[in-house]
Design an enzyme around this catalytic site. Sequence first.
Site, PDB file in Angstrom:
ATOM      1  N   ASP A  47      42.297  44.954  42.756  1.00  0.00           N
ATOM      2  CA  ASP A  47      43.089  43.753  42.430  1.00  0.00           C
ATOM      3  C   ASP A  47      43.985  43.247  43.563  1.00  0.00           C
ATOM      4  O   ASP A  47      45.164  42.894  43.315  1.00  0.00           O
ATOM      5  CB  ASP A  47      43.942  44.020  41.174  1.00  0.00           C
ATOM      6  CG  ASP A  47      43.123  44.261  39.923  1.00  0.00           C
ATOM      7  OD1 ASP A  47      41.883  44.315  40.022  1.00  0.00           O
ATOM      8  OD2 ASP A  47      43.717  44.420  38.836  1.00  0.00           O
ATOM      9  N   LYS A 145      37.069  42.334  35.720  1.00  0.00           N
ATOM     10  CA  LYS A 145      37.497  43.012  34.490  1.00  0.00           C
ATOM     11  C   LYS A 145      38.577  42.189  33.816  1.00  0.00           C
ATOM     12  O   LYS A 145      39.238  41.376  34.460  1.00  0.00           O
ATOM     13  CB  LYS A 145      38.024  44.410  34.835  1.00  0.00           C
ATOM     14  CG  LYS A 145      39.213  44.345  35.771  1.00  0.00           C
ATOM     15  CD  LYS A 145      39.648  45.712  36.214  1.00  0.00           C
ATOM     16  CE  LYS A 145      40.825  45.610  37.163  1.00  0.00           C
ATOM     17  NZ  LYS A 145      42.015  44.956  36.597  1.00  0.00           N
ATOM     18  N   CYS A 190      46.743  49.002  37.182  1.00  0.00           N
ATOM     19  CA  CYS A 190      45.289  49.023  37.410  1.00  0.00           C
ATOM     20  C   CYS A 190      44.838  50.177  38.293  1.00  0.00           C
ATOM     21  O   CYS A 190      43.764  50.737  38.071  1.00  0.00           O
ATOM     22  CB  CYS A 190      44.836  47.677  37.937  1.00  0.00           C
ATOM     23  SG  CYS A 190      44.995  46.416  36.639  1.00  0.00           S
TER      24      CYS A 190
END
Length: 243
Positions: A47, A145, A190
């Site tokens: 990310d 995701k 994450c």
Amino acid sequence: MAGPQRHNHAAVPAAAASSQTSAGRPETARHRQKLAPGASSALIVVDVQNSFLPGGSLAVKDGDEVVPVINRMAAHFENVVLTQDWHPAGHISFASSHPGKKPFDVVQLDYGMQVLWPDHCVQGTSGAALAEGLDVPHAQLVIRKGFHARIDSYSAFREADKKTRTGLASYFKERGIDTVFIAGLATDFCVAWTAIDACEAGFTAYVVEDACRGIDVDGSLGKAWTEMIGVGVRRIQTDDLAP
Ligand code: VGL
Ligand code: ZN
């Protein structure tokens, strides 16, 4: 000096120090073996997207600092996978989808407790784009995701309902990858969930701490490290990797 002459450069690991005679060898001269990821290892870059960088809607403090660190590290990996948080507008993890709630409030959803966030990483927007400075042209897969409107997904392996799988574990297994190194944003969400699920799926998982930055809401960073260590995640620094 007793024993065979040995050079003791700090940069050279004392390979197999424990199997050699320790005569005349001070404790402090033992170095941890540097890790040299090969064909069965992958780097997962989590990310590194504009929403999480300074100026983004869910900016992680000093999040931009991971970019050059990851660029350097990635050059040593044969296998690199990137993740992208990739939410539809009106996603269930957005505070704006819950009347009367504000960012960082916590609500109970069907699958458990959910922290509510400012709108971030909306599919196709500049916030969802990878950081401009990220320079990993040899990355082999971008896994998105969090695209199910009613389920969040911090982990790159498994969504927050703990059932829905992203396919990443199967991808690694088909490619003979058994070890993952994880870097990116945010350490306590994450990155942590990805690392924990990697362990639970049977991978050896390293989190490269100085190549990550955390959000740290209500002690979440310390808690994430405790959980990661508890399931067997290995906490390392970029300096533990072979140069
Ligand atoms: C993340 C909060 C919400 C992360 C993603 O990338 O750590 N955190 N969505
Ligand atoms: Zn998100």
